[in-house]
Scaffold this motif. Sequence first.
Motif, mmCIF file in Angstrom:
data_model
loop_
_atom_site.group_PDB
_atom_site.id
_atom_site.type_symbol
_atom_site.label_atom_id
_atom_site.label_comp_id
_atom_site.label_asym_id
_atom_site.label_seq_id
_atom_site.Cartn_x
_atom_site.Cartn_y
_atom_site.Cartn_z
ATOM 1 N N ASP A 38 0.829 -1.208 0.000
ATOM 2 C CA ASP A 38 0.000 0.000 0.000
ATOM 3 C C ASP A 38 0.860 1.254 0.000
ATOM 4 O O ASP A 38 0.540 2.235 -0.673
ATOM 5 N N TRP A 41 2.212 1.777 -3.518
ATOM 6 C CA TRP A 41 1.087 2.186 -4.374
ATOM 7 C C TRP A 41 0.768 3.668 -4.157
ATOM 8 O O TRP A 41 0.585 4.421 -5.103
ATOM 9 N N ASN A 42 0.704 4.073 -2.899
ATOM 10 C CA ASN A 42 0.395 5.466 -2.565
ATOM 11 C C ASN A 42 1.450 6.424 -3.116
ATOM 12 O O ASN A 42 1.107 7.475 -3.666
ATOM 13 N N ARG A 43 2.724 6.060 -2.977
ATOM 14 C CA ARG A 43 3.801 6.917 -3.485
ATOM 15 C C ARG A 43 3.751 7.028 -5.005
ATOM 16 O O ARG A 43 3.899 8.116 -5.559
ATOM 17 N N ALA A 45 1.151 6.580 -6.969
ATOM 18 C CA ALA A 45 -0.050 7.351 -7.355
ATOM 19 C C ALA A 45 0.236 8.844 -7.282
ATOM 20 O O ALA A 45 -0.092 9.597 -8.200
ATOM 21 N N ARG A 46 0.863 9.263 -6.192
ATOM 22 C CA ARG A 46 1.109 10.697 -5.999
ATOM 23 C C ARG A 46 2.276 11.220 -6.832
ATOM 24 O O ARG A 46 2.177 12.269 -7.464
ATOM 25 N N HIS A 50 0.190 11.558 -10.137
ATOM 26 C CA HIS A 50 -0.366 12.794 -9.587
ATOM 27 C C HIS A 50 -1.870 12.684 -9.317
ATOM 28 O O HIS A 50 -2.634 13.600 -9.640
ATOM 29 N N VAL A 51 -2.264 11.544 -8.746
ATOM 30 C CA VAL A 51 -3.665 11.311 -8.392
ATOM 31 C C VAL A 51 -3.735 10.745 -6.980
ATOM 32 O O VAL A 51 -2.750 10.255 -6.436
ATOM 33 N N ASP A 52 -4.918 10.801 -6.426
ATOM 34 C CA ASP A 52 -5.171 10.145 -5.155
ATOM 35 C C ASP A 52 -5.039 8.637 -5.372
ATOM 36 O O ASP A 52 -5.504 8.117 -6.387
ATOM 37 N N PRO A 53 -4.399 7.915 -4.456
ATOM 38 C CA PRO A 53 -4.218 6.475 -4.629
ATOM 39 C C PRO A 53 -5.515 5.711 -4.894
ATOM 40 O O PRO A 53 -5.511 4.718 -5.625
ATOM 41 N N ASP A 54 -6.618 6.175 -4.332
ATOM 42 C CA ASP A 54 -7.904 5.501 -4.547
ATOM 43 C C ASP A 54 -8.405 5.649 -5.978
ATOM 44 O O ASP A 54 -9.302 4.922 -6.402
ATOM 45 N N HIS A 55 -7.840 6.586 -6.729
ATOM 46 C CA HIS A 55 -8.283 6.829 -8.100
ATOM 47 C C HIS A 55 -7.329 6.262 -9.149
ATOM 48 O O HIS A 55 -7.527 6.503 -10.340
#
Length: 100
Positions: A38, A41-43, A45-46, A50-55
């Motif tokens: 996770d 994935w979060n890193r 995504a951002r 350049h999106v929220d990880p949930d998107h």
Amino acid sequence: MPFSLSFSEEFFVDGDIDAVAPSDRPSSVMQAILSMSDETWNRIARDVFHVDPDHLDPLVVLERVRETNTCSNLDSPVSVWIDEEGWYDLRVYDSSDASP
């Protein structure tokens, strides 16, 4: 020295894309994407998308890997780049190495 991704389609998605499950030793790019922690994935995504990880959708990451078309090595595990600078990568194992 980086290399182009000159691998078969099975290297990217092995079998039915909906049946791919996470693994400690992923044997396809899609399996490696689904096996990310996770935190990673979060890193990604951002920092990369350049999106929220949930998107962020795994298929979007797979497409970026194909566009980037770069790996660090050709032997198992192959270090596949997600971004063009190579800051984020995935490890893909030869399918014969997939089980410890």
